[in-house]
Design a protein around this motif. Structure first.
Motif, mmCIF file in Angstrom:
data_model
loop_
_atom_site.group_PDB
_atom_site.id
_atom_site.type_symbol
_atom_site.label_atom_id
_atom_site.label_comp_id
_atom_site.label_asym_id
_atom_site.label_seq_id
_atom_site.Cartn_x
_atom_site.Cartn_y
_atom_site.Cartn_z
ATOM 1 N N ARG A 76 100.017 -5.599 62.977
ATOM 2 C CA ARG A 76 98.786 -4.843 63.282
ATOM 3 C C ARG A 76 99.048 -3.344 63.361
ATOM 4 O O ARG A 76 98.163 -2.540 63.091
ATOM 5 C CB ARG A 76 98.178 -5.339 64.594
ATOM 6 C CG ARG A 76 97.518 -6.715 64.529
ATOM 7 C CD ARG A 76 96.786 -7.004 65.819
ATOM 8 N NE ARG A 76 96.221 -8.344 65.884
ATOM 9 C CZ ARG A 76 95.049 -8.701 65.355
ATOM 10 N NH1 ARG A 76 94.336 -7.793 64.699
ATOM 11 N NH2 ARG A 76 94.600 -9.935 65.483
ATOM 12 N N ALA A 111 92.090 -9.341 59.597
ATOM 13 C CA ALA A 111 91.381 -8.399 58.724
ATOM 14 C C ALA A 111 90.998 -7.116 59.450
ATOM 15 O O ALA A 111 91.019 -6.031 58.864
ATOM 16 C CB ALA A 111 90.135 -9.059 58.141
ATOM 17 N N GLU A 112 90.673 -7.228 60.721
ATOM 18 C CA GLU A 112 90.255 -6.043 61.480
ATOM 19 C C GLU A 112 91.369 -5.005 61.580
ATOM 20 O O GLU A 112 91.105 -3.817 61.816
ATOM 21 C CB GLU A 112 89.817 -6.457 62.882
ATOM 22 C CG GLU A 112 90.916 -7.084 63.717
ATOM 23 C CD GLU A 112 90.400 -7.627 65.035
ATOM 24 O OE1 GLU A 112 89.171 -7.743 65.190
ATOM 25 O OE2 GLU A 112 91.242 -7.957 65.904
ATOM 26 N N SER A 113 92.609 -5.445 61.395
ATOM 27 C CA SER A 113 93.745 -4.528 61.409
ATOM 28 C C SER A 113 94.252 -4.228 60.006
ATOM 29 O O SER A 113 95.332 -3.646 59.844
ATOM 30 C CB SER A 113 94.890 -5.127 62.237
ATOM 31 O OG SER A 113 94.482 -5.365 63.567
ATOM 32 N N SER A 114 93.479 -4.638 59.000
ATOM 33 C CA SER A 114 93.826 -4.413 57.583
ATOM 34 C C SER A 114 95.129 -5.095 57.189
ATOM 35 O O SER A 114 95.813 -4.653 56.260
ATOM 36 C CB SER A 114 93.896 -2.916 57.268
ATOM 37 O OG SER A 114 92.642 -2.303 57.482
ATOM 38 N N THR A 166 96.831 -8.129 55.390
ATOM 39 C CA THR A 166 96.457 -9.129 54.389
ATOM 40 C C THR A 166 97.300 -10.391 54.567
ATOM 41 O O THR A 166 98.422 -10.344 55.059
ATOM 42 C CB THR A 166 96.641 -8.594 52.963
ATOM 43 O OG1 THR A 166 98.031 -8.313 52.741
ATOM 44 C CG2 THR A 166 95.811 -7.340 52.744
ATOM 45 N N HIS A 172 91.303 -14.015 58.122
ATOM 46 C CA HIS A 172 90.150 -13.715 58.983
ATOM 47 C C HIS A 172 90.580 -13.008 60.266
ATOM 48 O O HIS A 172 90.001 -11.988 60.650
ATOM 49 C CB HIS A 172 89.406 -15.012 59.326
ATOM 50 C CG HIS A 172 88.443 -15.455 58.274
ATOM 51 N ND1 HIS A 172 87.157 -14.989 58.195
ATOM 52 C CD2 HIS A 172 88.581 -16.325 57.246
ATOM 53 C CE1 HIS A 172 86.530 -15.548 57.178
ATOM 54 N NE2 HIS A 172 87.377 -16.363 56.584
ATOM 55 N N ASP A 173 91.584 -13.572 60.929
ATOM 56 C CA ASP A 173 91.968 -13.054 62.242
ATOM 57 C C ASP A 173 92.564 -11.657 62.182
ATOM 58 O O ASP A 173 92.440 -10.882 63.142
ATOM 59 C CB ASP A 173 92.978 -13.996 62.902
ATOM 60 C CG ASP A 173 92.340 -15.286 63.398
ATOM 61 O OD1 ASP A 173 91.099 -15.374 63.405
ATOM 62 O OD2 ASP A 173 93.094 -16.208 63.779
ATOM 63 N N THR A 223 102.588 -10.777 64.538
ATOM 64 C CA THR A 223 101.249 -10.194 64.502
ATOM 65 C C THR A 223 101.134 -8.850 65.224
ATOM 66 O O THR A 223 100.541 -7.904 64.676
ATOM 67 C CB THR A 223 100.216 -11.199 65.052
ATOM 68 O OG1 THR A 223 100.012 -12.223 64.067
ATOM 69 C CG2 THR A 223 98.878 -10.534 65.337
#
Length: 254
Positions: free
Chosen positions: A136, A180-183, A185, A177-178, A132
């Motif tokens: 990100r 998505a803020e970093s685009s 997928t 969901h977790d 992750t």
């Protein structure tokens, strides 16, 4: 992100677990063909992993083999660390590692349950968590989890496999969901009735395949699944996340 339409993943780094043969190998090769550097993960099948890596290189990509038990935290984190140490980044994670032994509920042992769910579900979680921070940072981070049709259609003798594979659907949605803020997928590809080499029977097909047929009248190839995975990792799929996509020739209409 590459501007070469023939090699849209040029410059990107992909980690593919369970890539010794079959769908995992086809995915690694497809990503390499599109320009990615691929980290080929297996648990113990070093010779087969080297064969996969050679095919990736023949397809135009770079490849690194890393043996690791992704069902264990140290194995998953070691895999991600090795990818970053070699290539300096991670853009794509494909969680394909799986154990698919069949056993009816009457005979299913706790150790069998843990082995299967550990590799399929725990492994996907551990690899995703370890990757992750790097995903990100990627301009086009993507996770693809490889599910299983029996988890959706039902089957006998596969409680452990089906529970783990359906768990991947939930994990995929949570990751979508977790991250998505970093685009980043996250999607799940569910193969069904694919011609692969397995040890379940003389034909190599799992026993539960006998209870299903396809609308298209044939079984799919590992390469057809790999092409779908590669699409989800590419620039044309950046608006797709949290989805479960079935590749089964109409054997299950989900």
């Amino acid at each position: 992100m590459s501007t070469d339409k023939n090699r849209p993943l040029a410059g990107e780094v992909a980690v593919v677990t369970g890539a010794a043969r079959n769908i995992g190998r086809a995915i690694a090769v497809a990503l390499g063909r599109q320009g990615a550097s691929v980290v080929v993960n297996v648990h113990t099948s070093a010779d087969m992993a080297e064969e996969t890596a050679a095919l990736v290189r023949d397809a135009g990509g770079q490849a690194l083999v890393h043996l690791a038990d992704v069902s264990q935290p140290q194995g998953a984190h070691g895999l991600i660390d090795a990818a970053v140490a070699r290539y300096g980044r991670i853009d794509i994670l494909v969680n394909n590692a799986a154990v698919r032994r069949e056993s009816r509920i009457d005979d299913l042992q706790w150790q069998q349950w843990r082995e299967v769910t550990g590799v399929i579900l725990d492994g996907a979680f551990l690899c995703a968590q370890a990757a992750t921070p790097w995903l990100r940072k990627s301009p086009a981070g993507a996770i693809v989890n490889i599910g299983g049709m029996s988890a959706h259609a039902g089957s006998s003798g596969r409680a452990h496999v089906m529970a783990a594979k359906m768990g991947l659907v939930g994990l995929t949605r949570a990751l979508a969901h977790d991250l998505a803020e970093s685009s980043v997928t996250a999607n799940c590809v569910v193969p069904g009735l694919i011609d692969t080499v397995r040890g379940h029977s003389a034909t190599g097909a799992p026993a539960h395949h006998g209870s299903h047929s396809t609308l298209l009248g044939r079984r799919g190839s590992a390469e057809e699944v790999a092409d779908l995975v590669a699409f989800l990792c590419g620039p044309q799929a950046r608006y797709l996340t949290g989805q479960t996509l079935h590749a089964n020739g109409g054997a299950y209409l989900g």
